[in-house]
Scaffold this motif. Structure first.
Motif, PDB file in Angstrom:
ATOM      1  N   HIS A 200       0.847  -1.184   0.000  1.00  0.00           N
ATOM      2  CA  HIS A 200       0.000   0.000   0.000  1.00  0.00           C
ATOM      3  C   HIS A 200       0.888   1.241   0.000  1.00  0.00           C
ATOM      4  N   TYR A 201       0.612   2.149  -0.926  1.00  0.00           N
ATOM      5  CA  TYR A 201       1.440   3.342  -1.099  1.00  0.00           C
ATOM      6  C   TYR A 201       1.305   4.275   0.098  1.00  0.00           C
ATOM      7  N   ASN A 202       2.454   4.711   0.620  1.00  0.00           N
ATOM      8  CA  ASN A 202       2.470   5.664   1.727  1.00  0.00           C
ATOM      9  C   ASN A 202       3.772   6.446   1.646  1.00  0.00           C
ATOM     10  N   PRO A 203       3.722   7.711   1.251  1.00  0.00           N
ATOM     11  CA  PRO A 203       4.960   8.491   1.068  1.00  0.00           C
ATOM     12  C   PRO A 203       5.707   8.788   2.357  1.00  0.00           C
ATOM     13  N   TYR A 204       5.109   8.475   3.514  1.00  0.00           N
ATOM     14  CA  TYR A 204       5.774   8.741   4.784  1.00  0.00           C
ATOM     15  C   TYR A 204       6.527   7.522   5.316  1.00  0.00           C
ATOM     16  N   PHE A 205       6.402   6.380   4.655  1.00  0.00           N
ATOM     17  CA  PHE A 205       7.086   5.176   5.117  1.00  0.00           C
ATOM     18  C   PHE A 205       8.590   5.351   4.990  1.00  0.00           C
ATOM     19  N   ALA A 206       9.317   4.955   6.024  1.00  0.00           N
ATOM     20  CA  ALA A 206      10.749   5.249   6.103  1.00  0.00           C
ATOM     21  C   ALA A 206      11.616   4.359   5.224  1.00  0.00           C
ATOM     22  N   ASN A 207      11.089   3.218   4.764  1.00  0.00           N
ATOM     23  CA  ASN A 207      11.947   2.255   4.074  1.00  0.00           C
ATOM     24  C   ASN A 207      11.634   2.066   2.598  1.00  0.00           C
ATOM     25  N   ALA A 208      10.480   2.482   2.147  1.00  0.00           N
ATOM     26  CA  ALA A 208      10.096   2.272   0.753  1.00  0.00           C
ATOM     27  C   ALA A 208       8.912   3.169   0.433  1.00  0.00           C
ATOM     28  N   ALA A 209       8.429   3.066  -0.807  1.00  0.00           N
ATOM     29  CA  ALA A 209       7.279   3.871  -1.200  1.00  0.00           C
ATOM     30  C   ALA A 209       5.970   3.235  -0.760  1.00  0.00           C
ATOM     31  N   SER A 210       6.004   1.963  -0.376  1.00  0.00           N
ATOM     32  CA  SER A 210       4.797   1.271   0.049  1.00  0.00           C
ATOM     33  C   SER A 210       5.160   0.270   1.129  1.00  0.00           C
ATOM     34  N   LEU A 211       4.150  -0.197   1.856  1.00  0.00           N
ATOM     35  CA  LEU A 211       4.371  -1.174   2.907  1.00  0.00           C
ATOM     36  C   LEU A 211       3.263  -2.204   2.898  1.00  0.00           C
ATOM     37  N   ALA A 212       3.552  -3.349   3.527  1.00  0.00           N
ATOM     38  CA  ALA A 212       2.596  -4.456   3.500  1.00  0.00           C
ATOM     39  C   ALA A 212       1.364  -4.181   4.345  1.00  0.00           C
ATOM     40  N   MET A 213       1.498  -3.351   5.386  1.00  0.00           N
ATOM     41  CA  MET A 213       0.365  -3.090   6.275  1.00  0.00           C
ATOM     42  C   MET A 213      -0.692  -2.247   5.571  1.00  0.00           C
ATOM     43  N   ALA A 214      -1.912  -2.755   5.538  1.00  0.00           N
ATOM     44  CA  ALA A 214      -3.022  -1.989   4.989  1.00  0.00           C
ATOM     45  C   ALA A 214      -3.388  -0.875   5.958  1.00  0.00           C
ATOM     46  N   PRO A 215      -4.111   0.147   5.504  1.00  0.00           N
ATOM     47  CA  PRO A 215      -4.526   1.207   6.430  1.00  0.00           C
ATOM     48  C   PRO A 215      -5.286   0.606   7.612  1.00  0.00           C
ATOM     49  N   PRO A 216      -4.740   0.706   8.828  1.00  0.00           N
ATOM     50  CA  PRO A 216      -5.364   0.032   9.967  1.00  0.00           C
ATOM     51  C   PRO A 216      -6.521   0.798  10.599  1.00  0.00           C
ATOM     52  N   LEU A 217      -6.608   2.093  10.343  1.00  0.00           N
ATOM     53  CA  LEU A 217      -7.599   2.929  11.015  1.00  0.00           C
ATOM     54  C   LEU A 217      -8.676   3.397  10.048  1.00  0.00           C
ATOM     55  N   SER A 218      -9.870   3.519  10.579  1.00  0.00           N
ATOM     56  CA  SER A 218     -10.986   4.083   9.826  1.00  0.00           C
ATOM     57  C   SER A 218     -11.918   4.795  10.802  1.00  0.00           C
ATOM     58  N   GLU A 219     -12.742   5.657  10.291  1.00  0.00           N
ATOM     59  CA  GLU A 219     -13.633   6.448  11.134  1.00  0.00           C
ATOM     60  C   GLU A 219     -14.522   5.544  11.986  1.00  0.00           C
ATOM     61  N   GLY A 220     -14.591   5.823  13.304  1.00  0.00           N
ATOM     62  CA  GLY A 220     -15.496   5.104  14.186  1.00  0.00           C
ATOM     63  C   GLY A 220     -15.085   3.695  14.544  1.00  0.00           C
ATOM     64  N   ILE A 221     -13.867   3.280  14.206  1.00  0.00           N
ATOM     65  CA  ILE A 221     -13.444   1.908  14.466  1.00  0.00           C
ATOM     66  C   ILE A 221     -13.237   1.649  15.954  1.00  0.00           C
ATOM     67  N   VAL A 222     -12.935   2.709  16.730  1.00  0.00           N
ATOM     68  CA  VAL A 222     -12.745   2.600  18.182  1.00  0.00           C
ATOM     69  C   VAL A 222     -13.698   3.571  18.865  1.00  0.00           C
ATOM     70  N   SER A 223     -14.365   3.088  19.896  1.00  0.00           N
ATOM     71  CA  SER A 223     -15.305   3.939  20.638  1.00  0.00           C
ATOM     72  C   SER A 223     -14.602   4.589  21.827  1.00  0.00           C
ATOM     73  N   TYR A 224     -14.763   5.902  21.962  1.00  0.00           N
ATOM     74  CA  TYR A 224     -14.203   6.648  23.076  1.00  0.00           C
ATOM     75  C   TYR A 224     -15.312   6.977  24.082  1.00  0.00           C
ATOM     76  N   ASP A 225     -14.949   6.948  25.354  1.00  0.00           N
ATOM     77  CA  ASP A 225     -15.917   7.245  26.413  1.00  0.00           C
ATOM     78  C   ASP A 225     -15.867   8.690  26.873  1.00  0.00           C
ATOM     79  N   ASP A 226     -14.845   9.434  26.450  1.00  0.00           N
ATOM     80  CA  ASP A 226     -14.675  10.802  26.956  1.00  0.00           C
ATOM     81  C   ASP A 226     -15.119  11.874  25.977  1.00  0.00           C
ATOM     82  N   GLY A 227     -15.751  11.460  24.887  1.00  0.00           N
ATOM     83  CA  GLY A 227     -16.256  12.432  23.924  1.00  0.00           C
ATOM     84  C   GLY A 227     -15.247  12.908  22.904  1.00  0.00           C
TER      85      GLY A 227
END
Length: 285
Positions: A200-227
């Motif tokens: 997956h392309y990511n210009p901020y990756f330190a070792n290459a233009a892409s990395l094996a890890m897919a985007p791990p985060l998405s909107e609402g994936i974790v619920s917060y209790d503090d607002g």
């Protein structure tokens, strides 16, 4: 004449940096070897930045939740014991309850067999895989790295002349800046750029233009209790701050000690100056 000499010396010092920048640009234009990361992380505003910075306990607790709900499926925290979570503001009972949510391999028992038991505060976060080979096989051939010290290990070096100013500003947040930029920096590869299949392309990756890890985060994936906002940017900020804490849990103590030492040195310098002035004043009399 002095001005001419100073100009020549400055030009000589600056020329290697200018040359390297020119070469990097030339390599990019001619398809040569690129320098990673392709884009440098943005400097973020962290509560723990600067000589008087402190951790935001609410942010650290949210970051732990992001790690537990998302990152722990692939990444380990081998160097972090449950008991240290008291540093996040949790009580002893809360730490015990958190540790008990995990199954820890123990033994052998009287029959020589290993068995599973609930975690206790003295245990360390269990790894999601049995070994590196299993981790790699489950992640497209790339074993996810341990995150215990990631915020210190991935501090991207900033080029000239920025690193000179960093000495005076005590900038040391390159690791959290990098983690935040990486988690929020996934995008489609530019036209004409090819990346290996399964990456997956990511210009901020330190070792290459892409990395094996897919985007791990998405909107609402974790619920917060503090607002707090349940956005990718907020998740990335919180888990980056949490990983800074896992890498340097004694950061606040270190800064407080450093402040006391600096105050002591300033007072000593003033006393030495006044003593010297008094001694020489008597000699002149």
């Amino acid at each position: 004449m002095k001005k001419l000499i100073a100009t020549v010396l400055f030009s000589a010092l600056l020329s290697p940096f200018c040359l390297s920048s020119a070469l990097a640009a030339e390599e990019g234009e001619e398809g040569g070897t690129p320098h990673y990361p392709l884009e440098h992380p943005e400097q973020m505003d962290w509560s723990f930045a600067g000589p008087l910075g402190t951790y935001d306990r609410g942010q650290l607790q949210r970051g732990l939740k992001v790690y537990k709900d998302v990152c722990s499926a692939c990444h380990s925290l081998d160097l972090v014991a449950f008991r240290t979570l008291s540093g996040l503001g949790y009580s002893e009972e809360q730490v015990k309850a958190f540790a008990a949510e995990y199954e820890i391999e123990a033994g052998p028992d009287n029959d020589g067999n290993m068995y599973m038991r609930p975690g206790i505060p003295s245990d360390y976060f269990p790894a999601p895989f049995e070994n590196a080979e299993q981790a790699a096989a489950s992640n497209n051939g790339a074993a996810p790295p341990d995150l215990s010290l990631m915020a210190k290990a991935r501090g991207i070096t900033r080029g000239f002349p920025t690193f000179i100013f960093d000495i005076f500003t005590q900038y040391q947040e390159g690791g959290p800046d990098y983690i935040h930029a990486l988690l929020t920096g996934y995008e489609e590869p530019p036209e004409g750029v090819e990346i290996p299949a399964g990456t997956h392309y990511n210009p901020y990756f330190a070792n290459a233009a892409s990395l094996a890890m897919a985007p791990p985060l998405s909107e609402g994936i974790v619920s917060y209790d503090d607002g707090a906002p349940e956005t990718v940017d907020q998740y990335a900020r919180d888990v980056a701050a949490f990983l800074m804490w896992t890498a340097e849990p004694k950061l606040e103590d270190r800064k407080q000690t450093g402040l006391v030492v600096m105050v002591f040195l300033v007072i000593m310098a003033v006393l030495v100056f006044l003593t010297k002035k008094s001694v020489y004043a008597r000699k002149h009399d």
